[in-house]
Design an enzyme around this catalytic site. Structure first.
Site, PDB file in Angstrom:
ATOM      1  N   TYR A  50       0.844  -1.259  -0.197  1.00  0.00           N
ATOM      2  CA  TYR A  50       0.108   0.100  -0.148  1.00  0.00           C
ATOM      3  C   TYR A  50       0.831   1.022   0.018  1.00  0.00           C
ATOM      4  O   TYR A  50       0.614   2.146  -0.759  1.00  0.00           O
ATOM      5  CB  TYR A  50      -0.952  -0.067   1.266  1.00  0.00           C
ATOM      6  N   GLN A 159      -5.578  18.350   4.640  1.00  0.00           N
ATOM      7  CA  GLN A 159      -6.098  17.838   3.325  1.00  0.00           C
ATOM      8  C   GLN A 159      -7.388  17.350   3.188  1.00  0.00           C
ATOM      9  O   GLN A 159      -7.818  16.822   4.058  1.00  0.00           O
ATOM     10  CB  GLN A 159      -5.040  16.799   2.886  1.00  0.00           C
ATOM     11  N   TYR A 161     -10.383  15.376   0.844  1.00  0.00           N
ATOM     12  CA  TYR A 161     -11.036  14.770  -0.048  1.00  0.00           C
ATOM     13  C   TYR A 161     -12.355  15.258  -0.155  1.00  0.00           C
ATOM     14  O   TYR A 161     -13.087  14.984   0.794  1.00  0.00           O
ATOM     15  CB  TYR A 161     -10.830  13.184   0.126  1.00  0.00           C
ATOM     16  N   ARG A 196      -4.468  -0.199  -8.694  1.00  0.00           N
ATOM     17  CA  ARG A 196      -3.269  -0.615  -8.033  1.00  0.00           C
ATOM     18  C   ARG A 196      -3.206  -1.976  -7.802  1.00  0.00           C
ATOM     19  O   ARG A 196      -3.633  -2.748  -6.795  1.00  0.00           O
ATOM     20  CB  ARG A 196      -3.481   0.362  -6.520  1.00  0.00           C
ATOM     21  N   LYS A 290      -4.548  20.543  -5.389  1.00  0.00           N
ATOM     22  CA  LYS A 290      -3.568  19.499  -5.382  1.00  0.00           C
ATOM     23  C   LYS A 290      -3.805  18.503  -6.441  1.00  0.00           C
ATOM     24  O   LYS A 290      -4.938  17.830  -6.563  1.00  0.00           O
ATOM     25  CB  LYS A 290      -3.210  18.806  -4.064  1.00  0.00           C
ATOM     26  N   HIS A 314       0.140  12.373  -7.560  1.00  0.00           N
ATOM     27  CA  HIS A 314       0.018  11.375  -6.627  1.00  0.00           C
ATOM     28  C   HIS A 314       1.079  10.390  -6.383  1.00  0.00           C
ATOM     29  O   HIS A 314       0.844   9.140  -5.999  1.00  0.00           O
ATOM     30  CB  HIS A 314      -1.399  11.053  -6.744  1.00  0.00           C
ATOM     31  N   ASP A 345       5.015  17.903  -5.379  1.00  0.00           N
ATOM     32  CA  ASP A 345       5.361  16.757  -5.228  1.00  0.00           C
ATOM     33  C   ASP A 345       5.391  15.762  -6.179  1.00  0.00           C
ATOM     34  O   ASP A 345       5.228  15.871  -7.364  1.00  0.00           O
ATOM     35  CB  ASP A 345       4.555  16.231  -3.976  1.00  0.00           C
TER      36      ASP A 345
END
Length: 428
Positions: A50, A159, A161, A196, A290, A314, A345
């Site tokens: 993860y 942050q 979401y 993923r 972001k 990300h 980033d």
């Protein structure tokens, strides 16, 4: 040691070498590949998958690293670089370093102290900590932590979401204001989880196991939404895996109903630019968006009244085959022309990468994996050493390349190596 004092690089070297006389070595490796390998050995397989994994073939993560390697630093000689100043101006505040702690969810996978540990580590350097919406510890507990205060406190950002419940979004924003957060970071690129394979192959999603949802379960609006859910019907056949999951939820004091509510409200794929006006109307906090990768999106962000953009893919965890974040950075910087700050980033490994990003137009650089791996290896002290090492390398690289401050860096500080490996050419 404070990061804003001149010579942080030399003092870090001195600390390490003097301790070595007594047989004491660093808690975590200073070399990137050794740091990664030691963290991999320390973490359980599910946690490593993860925390270290990316989407699809992981081509975007590879592109992030390749982009840094393609931009080469061009040192200049006979420049007085004594008295270096690492500080920057960001959102109206003078910060002692150009670093920001990137928001990382489910930090309990790395260490039991999770969000507390990295906030404490960052506080000693005055580095802003961006509290994750997918935290393992509620924001109020981190903000009020006496150990963090003892280490110097430091700015907290939050942050967000954007949930499918606007009422929940508003509650989270107001809670962030109440704890003294000084900025709001809206993550745009995770309206749904990317593909993923590392997690899929292990059939492991931490949120289903009650991890990384502490901001939700501590929220009064979420609690009401969960309480008002109709009871779910249990399958007549409960597998051993399901039993283990339920037992894990009870140990974390998370109700299965809370998990289902989270899964229902987390994702919102219908967000558009028009929604930003509502967010701007409910808070006076500076807002950064972001996940910006396209210059037109950067322009639209500023037209929408936000206070800054955050260039990020990300870390390759969402779109496989996407543009490297570092390649997107100069395009975004050109588009907004210095009219707003840019945080960057994705793919940052150490201080030389920080310098490259600043030279290409970033105002500040958000770091994640170095301190995640340090946290996994040695807890808070490992995270602190990781941040120290990034700052020390940045300070030394800044001086050795002929600069005294981040403000002196620009594209003339770099050259580009073409994909074929020919001689580098100046970046213009």
């Amino acid at each position: 040691m404070t990061a804003d004092a001149p010579g942080v690089g030399r003092r870090t070297q001195s600390e390490i070498f003097r301790a070595g006389v007594s047989g004491i070595r660093p808690r975590i490796p200073t070399r990137w590949d050794a740091l990664v390998e030691q963290a991999r050995r320390r973490l359980p397989d599910d946690a490593w998958a993860y925390l270290a994994g990316s989407s699809g073939t992981e081509a975007t993560a590879a592109a992030n690293a390749a982009a840094f390697d393609r931009y080469r630093i061009v040192p200049r000689m006979l420049v007085d670089t004594t008295g270096r100043d690492l500080s920057i101006e960001l959102l109206g505040t003078r910060l002692p370093t150009p670093l920001v702690i990137a928001p990382v969810g489910v930090l309990e996978l790395a260490h039991r102290d999770a969000d507390l540990a990295i906030a404490r580590a960052a506080a000693g350097f005055g580095i802003p900590t961006v509290l994750s919406n997918q935290a393992s510890i509620p924001m109020e507990r981190v903000a009020a932590d006496p150990e963090r205060t003892r280490r110097g406190g430091g700015p907290l950002w939050f942050q967000l979401y954007w949930s499918s419940s606007d009422e929940l979004v508003e509650s989270l924003v107001h809670r962030a204001e109440a704890i003294g957060a000084t900025a709001l970071v809206v993550t745009l690129d995770t309206t749904q989880l990317g593909w993923r394979p590392r997690d899929l192959d292990r059939a492991f999603l931490p949120f289903i196991r009650g991890m990384g949802i502490a901001q939700y379960t501590s929220d009064p609006v979420f609690q009401r939404l969960s309480r008002d859910r109709p009871p779910s019907t249990e399958s007549t056949r409960i597998t051993p895996s399901a039993i283990r999951t339920l037992l894990g939820l009870r140990r974390r004091r998370v109700a299965p109903r809370d998990v289902q509510t989270f899964l229902d409200v987390f994702s919102r794929s219908d967000l558009t630019w028009t929604h930003l006006a509502w967010l701007r109307s409910i808070t006076t906090l500076p807002i950064l968006l972001k996940g910006i990768q396209h210059p037109d999106d950067a322009r639209r962000a500023l037209d929408a009244g936000v206070d800054g953009v955050w260039v990020s893919n990300h870390a390759g965890r969402q779109v496989d085959g996407a543009i490297a974040s570092l390649d997107a950075l100069p395009l975004v910087a050109d588009a907004i022309g210095g009219s707003a700050p840019i945080v960057f980033d994705s793919g940052v490994r150490g201080g030389a990468d920080v310098l490259r990003a600043l030279a290409l137009g970033a105002t500040a650089v958000a770091v994640a994996h170095p301190w995640i791996y340090g946290l996994a290896i040695a807890g808070e002290e490992g995270a602190r050493e990781a941040l120290r090492n990034v700052l020390a390398e940045f300070d030394l690289t800044l001086g050795l390349s002929g600069h005294r401050s981040p403000a002196e860096l620009d594209r003339d500080s770099l050259a580009i190596t073409p994909p074929g490996g020919d001689a580098p050419s100046p970046h213009r």
